[in-house]
Design an enzyme around this catalytic site. Structure first.
Site, PDB file in Angstrom:
ATOM      1  N   CYS B  86       0.890  -1.166   0.000  1.00 28.55           N
ATOM      2  CA  CYS B  86       0.000   0.000   0.000  1.00 28.55           C
ATOM      3  C   CYS B  86       0.922   1.208   0.000  1.00 28.55           C
ATOM      4  CB  CYS B  86      -0.882   0.021   1.243  1.00 28.55           C
ATOM      5  SG  CYS B  86      -1.661   1.629   1.554  1.00 28.55           S
ATOM      6  N   CYS B 197       0.185   3.184  -6.708  1.00 30.23           N
ATOM      7  CA  CYS B 197      -0.914   2.788  -5.820  1.00 30.23           C
ATOM      8  C   CYS B 197      -1.182   1.352  -6.213  1.00 30.23           C
ATOM      9  CB  CYS B 197      -2.151   3.658  -6.050  1.00 30.23           C
ATOM     10  SG  CYS B 197      -3.637   2.990  -5.254  1.00 30.23           S
TER      11      CYS B 197
END
Lengths: 237, 237
Positions: B86, B197
């Site tokens: 993440c 991302c």
């Protein structure tokens, strides 16, 4: 220390690709529109666990001590329920339940529950260890289903090949082995096959199985554990 | 109690599909012909961690306490190195390193290391939180690479849409959003895009990106952590 005292515990790594498939099915089966809707999961992906099938057949070291340790690790990490996406490991199901505070969902029970009432004959595709252990056969007998297993010299070698091919990453070869099994099963009038080894669903995506109901043990285990987590409200913090 | 004192720790669940993608890449990148050749991994997939991007932008609660707890859980489970698939979470990288005995691999460092020397201009595609935090820009500046970020009113909404679409399971919509960004990037003469991302690589599989080198942050993090595990010999027990 628990990040969460209620999460799904996964004893994985047997094999690693099957665990990824299980995780993927678990995510897909969870109704969610954002991260926070999902179920918390802790995975112990410990691939060095000795070969389960070989141990059951008496030709390899027992995986039980490492399996027990992993179950304890998941309990300590806050698991409120445990799934083991490896069928052969369920030979030691009773011994693992003994050391776990969290209930362990039995993969064969999850599969056999999904068989339609009118099923004619179910072929159990699994490792030689799982078949020798007999827990699928007992579960099917207990629910009154007729079953058969592959012929040990002409058909089981295709199952063995398929599992080995998937474990070493050759999906096309794995699919070809499984396709040959499906073709023979249909010729014998079988209408249902339990993919009772978590490598087999990875091979099944490349096969044609019309006329044969496939029960995917990875999917059914994921379904049972997601149902458990949702009933407990673990998706709501 | 540690099932293994040397394993890869994964702080996952942000989002859950991205963690599955990371696990899949980790398995694919590991040279293995049987289960026992693979690297041991413990994954804490805790999706209820508060939204990272919102917190960085000052419009949501901080995820730091839960991130810290999860890092501690992975340390207690025997992690010898930690990966966090993440990007936005890396805003708290320093704080997380403080509570971890195991080194944490920085996802932006893993990506920027892969940029070819002759790169003309790199577009950083990431959450608004990651871009506001600025760790990608600092890493690129530090290595002398020219970079740009999407225009906040005409382009960043496409990034935001793509991420949200992937998180709620709509891959086709996510791919369409990302395709529009790739088309604009090429028009502007950009030759490289960092998918900064971990939802973006899931959308990228459905796009056409010819002429644009894509740096997949999920893949680069997996590559770094597999290299670490193999160097340590964790695939050999």
């Amino acid at each position: 220390m628990h990040a969460h005292t209620n999460c799904i515990g996964v004893l994985g790594g047997m094999g690693p690709a099957a665990t990824v498939d299980f995780m993927s099915k678990l995510v897909s089966l969870t109704p969610a529109s954002c991260d926070q809707d999902h179920l918390p999961v802790v995975v112990a992906n410990l691939p060095r666990i000795p070969d389960r099938s070989a141990a059951i057949l008496g030709c390899g070291p027992t995986p039980l001590p490492v399996l027990r340790q992993s179950i304890q690790l998941l309990n300590e990490a806050g698991a409120g329920v445990i799934a083991i996406p490896c069928n052969s490991s369920h030979h030691w199901y009773a011994e693992l339940c003994e050391v776990s505070l969290a209930p362990i969902i039995h993969i064969a029970q999850a599969c056999v529950r999904r068989l339609p009432a009118g099923t004619r004959e179910t072929l159990v595709l699994a490792t030689r260890g799982t078949l020798a252990s007999g827990f699928y056969q007992r579960e099917l007998d207990g629910r009154g289903f007729r079953w058969s297993v592959p012929d040990s010299t002409t058909e089981q070698p295709l199952v063995d090949d398929c599992i080995r091919q998937i474990k070493c990453g050759d999906r096309a070869a794995g699919s070809a082995s499984l396709q040959a099994l499906f073709d023979r099963a249909r010729e014998r009038g079988i209408d249902t096959a339990i993919l009772g080894c978590t490598e087999l669903p990875l091979a099944a995506t490349g096969t044609e199985s019309a006329g044969l109901l496939l029960i995917d043990s990875t999917l059914e285990l994921a379904r049972s554990v997601v149902d458990f987590g949702l009933r407990c409200g673990w998706n709501h913090g």
